[in-house]
Design an enzyme around this catalytic site. Structure first.
Site, PDB file in Angstrom:
ATOM      1  N   GLY A 129      66.239   1.195 -53.468  1.00 61.68           N
ATOM      2  CA  GLY A 129      66.748   0.336 -52.401  1.00 61.68           C
ATOM      3  C   GLY A 129      68.124   0.794 -51.964  1.00 61.68           C
ATOM      4  N   SER A 130      68.972  -0.173 -51.699  1.00 55.91           N
ATOM      5  CA  SER A 130      70.258   0.130 -51.064  1.00 55.91           C
ATOM      6  C   SER A 130      71.206   0.963 -51.912  1.00 55.91           C
ATOM      7  CB  SER A 130      70.955  -1.165 -50.678  1.00 55.91           C
ATOM      8  OG  SER A 130      70.099  -1.918 -49.858  1.00 55.91           O
ATOM      9  N   VAL A 131      71.051   0.956 -53.225  1.00 53.05           N
ATOM     10  CA  VAL A 131      71.986   1.759 -54.008  1.00 53.05           C
ATOM     11  C   VAL A 131      71.844   3.235 -53.671  1.00 53.05           C
ATOM     12  CG1 VAL A 131      72.376   0.204 -55.952  1.00 53.05           C
ATOM     13  CG2 VAL A 131      70.457   1.792 -56.014  1.00 53.05           C
ATOM     14  N   PHE A 132      70.697   3.594 -53.101  1.00 52.14           N
ATOM     15  CA  PHE A 132      70.514   4.999 -52.738  1.00 52.14           C
ATOM     16  C   PHE A 132      71.395   5.398 -51.562  1.00 52.14           C
ATOM     17  CE2 PHE A 132      68.385   8.653 -50.866  1.00 52.14           C
ATOM     18  CZ  PHE A 132      68.220   9.448 -51.985  1.00 52.14           C
ATOM     19  N   LYS A 133      71.891   4.390 -50.850  1.00 56.55           N
ATOM     20  CA  LYS A 133      72.689   4.677 -49.655  1.00 56.55           C
ATOM     21  C   LYS A 133      73.923   5.520 -49.980  1.00 56.55           C
ATOM     22  CE  LYS A 133      70.966   0.721 -47.139  1.00 56.55           C
ATOM     23  NZ  LYS A 133      71.121  -0.733 -46.998  1.00 56.55           N
TER      24      LYS A 133
END
Lengths: 480, 488
Positions: free
Chosen positions: B216-220
């Site tokens: 999810g967003s932590v990959f951003k």
């Protein structure tokens, strides 16, 4: 050519007696097992085993007595047979004692029978009886040719011995094989003794009939086919072997007897046709038995693919047990590798059942490794070789046949047992001569060595000097 | 009669020869195969035949051996706080083999390793019993306790790494199991094992290393790193050219934002409020190949050996444009282990240098001699120092002013950077999402700790409350605090 340098048993006119050679070899044959005993003690407990002195003294005493008797009553005997037997017997004792120390086997015995009694002391007693038997043979049997007189008595005796385990009340069914009889609290394997008696019968019978068997035959497709009436005995032996196999579940013994008979027949008649006929008949027997006896079937399955059949065999079945046993034995050998784990440091007791009798060779494989197993096989090979040399050296056909029969049977037994344990051929429940735990086996094999020693003594004994010839001085022989 | 006699003699010789050949085949050719056969109990017997060495944390053993009074296996393994340490130690069972450190360092622990040959020989002469050596880990008891306690009865995992060295400080996974419950080989051990095998919560699964989750967003942060490194973004505070409702390539769907104010947001703001559209577009701008390259520099698409093997995290190398855009915000096929996200965070906190993560500090002989010491090793440099500092600035902004407020530490001289993630998964995202949080703490001396936390769907939590900031950030905070405190 000087006769003094002649070291073989063949054809020496004035062969040296070689008793001192035997004595020196015996010293090694006693010292090596004593060191092995010490080794086991140090490996298991880390200290010198308390029974070492007793064991060393016992083995020395047995070897000493045997040697003195040979020196006195068979002075020209082959010098290797007694040390070889002593060494194997001594090492066998060490291996059995080693397995006695296994907590796993002790626990197994206690949970199965409620008690555990070590086998090594019993085996020591049996060895003593075996040496006594050896001494007895040498004392009583001054000349092996006397045995010819008992040809047909031997036949009857052998048949009785073989069929004894089938007598209700006397025979006991132990672990699926009916090869034991119970007499006064002892269980005896009559088959081991039958081996000797049968060899005597075959020798006597074949010596008389060899010409008829060899010459009265028709030639057919390059083979000499014997007359129908001459086929009688071989068919009888074949049938008896099959009977043993079917009713006593003893694959090894039946193979052994039939093989011994074919070998002796071949030696007596010098006719290859007997070998061909023998092979055909054993193949026929194998097919019949292999397709009917479940006992044999599971052994064959365990031989072909032990690890595979462990997966396919139904749990708890006879076949699963056979396969499990075979895999354990193979892994024992594998774990030994080239030099082995060292005496007392292996886990061959994982085999569990019959670890110190039928499967004792696996302990050799694991703890002494490839090197140790090869030494043992060569020791057996030497016994066989000395036996065959004795047969070659013997001057009478009866002695030749007897020596050959006994060494042939010995060779077959070693092959069947070691080959079975190593997975070369299907497993048969037989004992490794001298090594395995079991009274009958040790006693019978010492008797066998006794007979071989007697024959070799006769063979190597210098011919009596010829009577003085009054014409001797007038005749002169010119030699080149 | 001598001619057939000689022939029979040759036959007997052949019999013996056959036996000799067979024995050579068995004991020389096949020996190794038979020795290593899974049915061969000897390996296990040997493993427990004497006191096994210990696995050490903070100078104290977390394992032990007791005399089992048994004929097969003399000693039995015991564990201190078994459930907490299970993801580190693995198990050593008489019936069910061993795994992880117990298996990998079996030679040292049993004392059979070749490097202990001298010790064994010495012991032989002095008459001592053979002993096993110890495995000293890099873990921190305080961090591990904080992680395990933080996860509590939720399902999830925590990995904490020291960024400057790659030392693993915490490795927790819940629900866990006690390896002591099946260390023996009796009925109760088998029952305990069966129960664990059947448990649908998979307690034996090492979620920290072996499970891959959509990030999810932590990959951003990875996408941000790629954007900065490729030069698509040079100023993190300059507006990006991103329309609200940016269309996913090869699709008619617009990219949905949960956060407001994402139209033309700056990179800094986009990370702070976690704008999907901005990062999806950036990922598309950077392109698949550059994205794959960046992800792989961080350690994606490869198994890591700590030395316990981790599963390989995935960044799809064959995604189409739409797939790549979705991958860039941690969806589509992107999946990662908690270890992987901790590595990403550690690399950023360490100014762009990714150190190889490891958890065995040294191997010790029974006499405490050091047999092997693991030195920190650089794995790669995914981003330049400048990029790393920009990323740090943005991540610190997330904690100070954004979604990661729950991780803020009230400690003097300590800066905290983080990123939340709420990963939707399942068909049509029907399953309850995973809560992610990655963070690091930084002092004037550098960064002492980087943490990745994932909390799976947890019973008793409302769907609205499942978010990286709410569920996972407090755990990360506790772990960072524990590490900073233990450093004094």
């Amino acid at each position: 050519m000087s006769v003094v340098t002649n070291t073989t048993t063949i054809g020496a006119i004035e062969a040296p007696s070689r008793r001192n050679t035997e004595l020196a070899l015996l010293a090694f044959a006693v010292a090596i097992p004593v060191f092995a005993y010490l080794n086991v003690g140090l490996a298991i407990d880390g200290k010198v085993p308390p029974g070492m002195l007793g064991y060393g003294a016992g083995l020395t005493l047995l070897a000493g007595v045997a040697h003195l008797v040979v020196r006195k009553f068979a002075p020209y005997a082959d010098p290797l047979l007694l040390p070889l037997g002593t060494l194997l017997n001594g090492l066998g004792l060490v291996l059995i004692w080693r397995l006695d120390q296994s907590p796993r086997l002790i626990q197994r015995a206690t949970s199965a029978y409620g008690s555990f009694s070590p086998d090594a002391p019993k085996q020591m007693l049996y060895s003593a009886i075996g040496i006594a038997m050896f001494v007895g043979v040498l004392l009583v049997l001054k000349d092996h040719r006397v045995l010819q007189r008992y040809t047909y008595i031997s036949m009857v005796a052998a048949l009785v011995l073989l069929l004894l385990p089938l007598v209700p009340g006397l025979g006991s069914d132990v672990f699926g094989a009916k090869i034991w009889i119970n007499v006064a609290g002892f269980s005896i394997q009559p088959g081991e003794f039958a081996k000797l008696v049968l060899a005597v019968f075959f020798s006597g019978y074949l010596m008389v009939k060899r010409d008829a068997l060899a010459l009265a035959s028709r030639r057919f497709m390059g083979l000499y086919l014997p007359r129908g009436r001459d086929l009688g005995p071989i068919v009888t032996i074949w049938a008896v072997s099959l009977l043993i196999l079917v009713f006593e579940n003893d694959l090894g013994t039946s193979l052994l007897f039939f093989g011994m008979f074919v070998i002796m027949l071949y030696v007596a008649t010098e006719r290859t046709s007997w070998i061909v006929i023998g092979l055909l008949m054993s193949a026929g027997g194998a097919v019949v038995v292999g397709s009917t006896a479940s006992h044999v079937q599971s052994r064959v399955a365990a031989w072909l693919d032990p690890f595979g059949c462990l997966k396919t065999a139904p749990e708890g079945s006879n076949m699963a047990n056979a396969c499990d046993q075979m895999t354990q034995v193979l892994m024992s050998f594998g774990s030994g590798g080239i030099l082995g784990t060292g005496l007392g440091q292996g886990n061959s007791d994982l085999i569990g059942f019959a670890a110190n009798s039928d499967f004792i060779f696996a302990t050799v494989g694991e703890e002494l490794g490839l090197a140790g197993v090869m030494v043992f096989l060569l020791l057996y090979g030497l016994i066989i070789e000395r036996g065959v040399r004795t047969a070659l050296a013997a001057r009478d056909p009866f002695g030749k046949l007897l020596a050959m029969g006994l060494s042939g049977a010995f060779a077959l037994q070693v092959f069947v047992v070691a080959g079975g344990v190593m997975g070369l051929i299907p497993l048969t429940g037989m004992t490794m001569p001298f090594l395995a735990y079991g009274g009958s086996s040790v006693i019978a094999n010492w008797a066998l060595i006794g007979v071989l020693i007697r024959i070799s003594d006769t063979a190597r004994r210098p011919a009596p000097s010829p009577a003085p010839n009054p014409d001797a001085e007038m005749t002169q022989v010119v030699r080149p | 009669m001598n001619k057939p006699l000689r022939r029979v003699a040759i036959f007997c010789g052949l019999l013996v020869l056959a036996l000799l050949l067979r024995d050579n085949w068995l004991q020389y050719v096949r020996a190794d195969e038979l020795n290593a056969h899974p049915k061969n109990k000897r390996v296990t017997i040997e493993r427990y035949s004497n006191k096994r060495g210990n696995i050490i944390v903070d100078g104290k053993p977390i394992t032990g051996s007791v005399d089992s009074g048994d004929n097969f296996y003399a000693y039995k393994r015991t564990y201190v706080d078994g459930a907490m340490w299970a993801p580190v130690t693995g198990y050593a069972s008489q019936a069910f083999d061993a795994n992880q450190i117990e298996k990998i360092e079996d030679g040292i622990l049993t004392g059979n390793d070749d490097r202990l040959f001298f010790d064994r020989t010495l012991a032989m002469f002095t008459g001592e019993k053979k002993k096993g050596g110890d495995v000293v880990t890099t873990l921190s008891g305080a961090a591990q306790r904080a992680a395990f306690k933080g996860l509590g009865n939720k399902t999830g995992a925590v990995v904490a790494i020291e960024p400057s060295t790659g030392k693993i400080l915490a490795l927790a996974s819940t629900p866990s199991y006690d390896p002591a419950s099946f260390a023996g080989y009796h009925d109760k051990d088998a029952k305990a094992w069966q129960a664990l095998e059947k448990d649908k919560n998979k307690p034996k699964l090492n979620r920290a290393l072996r499970e891959i989750y959509p990030p999810g967003s932590v990959f951003k942060v990875v996408t941000a790193a790629a954007a900065l490194e490729s030069g698509k973004v040079t100023d993190i505070n300059a507006p990006t050219d991103t329309p609200e409702g940016w269309k996913i390539p090869l699709s008619t769907l617009p990219m949905k934002n949960h956060a407001g104010g994402c139209a033309n947001a700056t990179l800094n703001d986009a990370l702070r409020v976690s704008c999907n559209s901005v990062f999806a577009k950036l990922g598309d701008d950077v392109g698949r190949d550059k994205m794959v390259e960046m992800a792989e520099k961080f350690g994606f698409n490869a198994e890591q050996f700590t030395p316990v093997r981790s599963a390989a995290s995935v960044y799809d190398k064959k995604a189409d444009r739409g797939g790549n855009a979705l991958s860039s915000i941690g969806q589509f096929n992107t999946a990662t282990t908690p270890l992987q996200m901790a590595m990403v965070t550690a690399a950023i906190a360490n100014d762009g240098k990714l150190m190889k993560p490891y958890m065995i500090d040294q191997l010790r002989a029974p006499n405490l001699d050091i047999i092997k010491k693991n030195e920190p090793e650089e794995l790669s440099r995914p981003v330049s120092q400048r990029t790393a500092q920009q990323l740090q600035e943005m991540m610190e902004n997330v904690v100070e002013n954004g979604t990661g407020g729950n991780a803020a530490l009230d400690m003097d001289g300590v800066k905290v950077g983080g990123k939340t993630g709420t990963a939707q998964h399942g068909e049509k995202n029907a399953k309850r999402p995973y809560a992610w949080f990655i963070s690091y703490a930084k002092t004037a001396q550098g960064s002492p700790v980087a943490v990745a936390v994932v909390v799976e769907d947890s019973a008793g939590t409302d769907r609205e409350d499942i978010s990286g900031g709410g569920l996972a950030a407090p755990i990360a905070k506790a772990v960072m605090k524990a590490v900073l405190k233990s450093k004094g």
